[in-house]
Each structure stands twice: as structure tokens, then as C-alpha cells.
Motif scaffolding. Structure first.
Motif, mmCIF file in Angstrom:
data_model
loop_
_atom_site.group_PDB
_atom_site.id
_atom_site.type_symbol
_atom_site.label_atom_id
_atom_site.label_comp_id
_atom_site.label_asym_id
_atom_site.label_seq_id
_atom_site.Cartn_x
_atom_site.Cartn_y
_atom_site.Cartn_z
ATOM 1 N N ALA A 91 0.829 -1.206 0.000
ATOM 2 C CA ALA A 91 0.000 0.000 0.000
ATOM 3 C C ALA A 91 0.869 1.265 0.000
ATOM 4 O O ALA A 91 0.569 2.242 -0.685
ATOM 5 C CB ALA A 91 -0.932 0.003 1.207
ATOM 6 N N HIS A 92 1.951 1.233 0.764
ATOM 7 C CA HIS A 92 2.823 2.401 0.884
ATOM 8 C C HIS A 92 3.544 2.698 -0.424
ATOM 9 O O HIS A 92 3.754 3.864 -0.782
ATOM 10 C CB HIS A 92 3.836 2.168 2.013
ATOM 11 N N THR A 93 3.928 1.662 -1.146
ATOM 12 C CA THR A 93 4.639 1.838 -2.409
ATOM 13 C C THR A 93 3.703 1.897 -3.614
ATOM 14 O O THR A 93 4.120 2.294 -4.703
ATOM 15 C CB THR A 93 5.642 0.685 -2.643
ATOM 16 N N GLY A 94 2.454 1.538 -3.419
ATOM 17 C CA GLY A 94 1.543 1.380 -4.549
ATOM 18 C C GLY A 94 0.906 2.649 -5.068
ATOM 19 O O GLY A 94 0.357 2.656 -6.176
ATOM 20 N N LEU A 146 -3.907 3.242 4.920
ATOM 21 C CA LEU A 146 -2.751 3.434 5.794
ATOM 22 C C LEU A 146 -2.956 4.525 6.840
ATOM 23 O O LEU A 146 -2.021 4.896 7.531
ATOM 24 C CB LEU A 146 -1.512 3.768 4.954
ATOM 25 N N ARG A 147 -4.165 5.012 6.982
ATOM 26 C CA ARG A 147 -4.421 6.045 7.989
ATOM 27 C C ARG A 147 -4.455 5.392 9.373
ATOM 28 O O ARG A 147 -5.405 4.695 9.717
ATOM 29 C CB ARG A 147 -5.724 6.774 7.696
ATOM 30 N N VAL A 148 -3.420 5.641 10.137
ATOM 31 C CA VAL A 148 -3.291 5.067 11.477
ATOM 32 C C VAL A 148 -2.991 6.181 12.460
ATOM 33 O O VAL A 148 -2.436 7.221 12.091
ATOM 34 C CB VAL A 148 -2.170 3.997 11.533
ATOM 35 N N PRO A 149 -3.342 6.002 13.734
ATOM 36 C CA PRO A 149 -3.073 7.056 14.713
ATOM 37 C C PRO A 149 -1.593 7.158 15.048
ATOM 38 O O PRO A 149 -0.805 6.233 14.810
ATOM 39 C CB PRO A 149 -3.879 6.601 15.934
#
Length: 201
Positions: free
Chosen positions: A105-108, A132-135
Motif C-alpha cells: 500500500a505504501h509503495t503502490g 494506511l491512515r493510522v493514529p
């Protein structure tokens, strides 16, 4: 709002409006404006008071319609990343993607530097995969190594130097995003498109 005698602080509804106004002003910079500093919901315009004044600039800016203008782009940067961050497994658990899914997801998807802050060269990037939205971490670290690749909320970034930090660390890069001997020193300036690329070392 005036910010002293030499700056105007414009408050906007959200980051999209900030980037829209930034793009409009950047392509047709008003006389006397010497710097534009975007943030999450504000845009600071620094002026040369010999050329313009805060009140006149405020009248001009208030007449600009925001929200429908495409963001300015200022080039593209590839960031090579070794995905072995201390929080990678936890991010995989929180998102349900697993470690490999987080990396994909981060590289896509490409990211865009929206604004800079926190430390010189720290670019707040937006536009990546929404999964990828995380606290932020509940307990920030007192020491995050330079080159750490991290995410928090809607943002991604690279720590330009060792510092405290509360973002989720998912990897590291050897690429220097802040180099005082380079012009400009910051590699990640607003408008830059960023693509993260997985490497093994």
C-alpha cells in the motif's frame, strides 16, 4: 489575520483549500510577497513592507476562490526504503493489511508533499493509500533515527534528522532529505510527487 507588520496568516477550511490557494498564489505571486508557508489549515504570506502592506494583501487574497484549482507540482522524487520499521507489524495489525500489505500500500500509490514543518526538511505527504491512515503512537519515542520512514493520520514522511517523534515507523531510507549544502536544502518541498520504492539494503 495580520501576523506582525510583515506577514498575513490566512485560515482555511482544510488542507485542500490551503493547497489550492498556495497553487494560485505560487503561479501568480502578488507584488511584495517574498514567501509562502503552507500548513494543515493555514497559509502564511510574508511580505516586503516597502512594496506592499498587510491590509491591501488581505483584500486581494480574500477575493480569490479556492477549491477548484489543481495543485502545483514541483518535480518527482523516488525514496528507496528498507521496510523493517519498529512499528511495521503493529501497523499491519491495525490496518488489517499485514506487513506485506502495508508495504504494498505504501509503495503502490504516489504521495504529494503538502507542506513542511516540525523540523527542517520534514515534508508532510498526502494522497497515499487511505487504508494506511493510522493514529500516532500513544507514547512518542524520545529518539527517532534520521531517515526513518513513518506514517500518522493522513500523512507520511521521512525524519530528516534524529529527533523525538510519535509517528509509526515502518522503514528507513539512506536518502538525505535535508542537506544544508544542497540548494534548496530540503529535498521534499511542497508540490513534490513522492514514490516510495522497496529495497533490501
Amino acid at each position: 489575520m495580520p501576523a506582525g507588520d510583515t506577514a498575513l496568516l490566512v485560515e482555511l477550511a482544510d488542507l485542500d483549500e490551503v493547497l489550492s490557494l498556495y497553487a494560485r498564489l505560487d503561479e501568480d505571486l502578488p507584488d511584495g510577497v517574498v514567501d509562502l508557508v503552507p500548513a494543515a489549515t493555514t497559509l502564511l504570506l510574508t511580505i516586503d513592507p516597502r512594496v506592499t502592506d498587510v491590509e491591501g494583501l488581505a483584500r486581494r487574497v480574500s477575493g480569490i476562490t479556492v477549491g477548484s484549482h489543481e495543485r502545483a507540482t514541483t518535480g518527482e522524487v523516488e525514496i528507496p526504503v528498507v521496510y523493517d520499521g519498529a512499528d511495521l507489524a503493529e501497523v499491519g495489525r491495525i490496518t488489517g493489511l499485514g506487513e506485506r500489505g502495508v508495504i504494498e500500500a505504501h509503495t503502490g500509490s504516489p504521495w504529494t508533499v503538502a507542506f513542511c514543518g516540525f523540523a527542517p526538511g520534514f515534508g508532510y505527504m498526502v494522497g497515499g493509500d487511505e487504508r494506511l491512515r493510522v493514529p500516532r503512537r500513544d507514547n512518542p519515542r524520545t529518539r527517532v533515527p534520521a531517515g526513518s520512514v513513518a506514517i500518522a493520520g493522513e500523512f507520511a514522511s521521512v525524519y530528516p534528522r534524529e529527533s523525538p517523534g510519535g509517528w509509526q515507523l515502518i522503514g528507513r531510507t539512506a536518502l538525505e532529505v535535508w542537506d544544508i549544502g544542497r540548494e534548496p536544502p530540503a529535498l521534499l518541498v511542497p508540490g513534490t510527487t513522492v514514490r516510495y520504492v522497496e529495497v533490501t539494503s
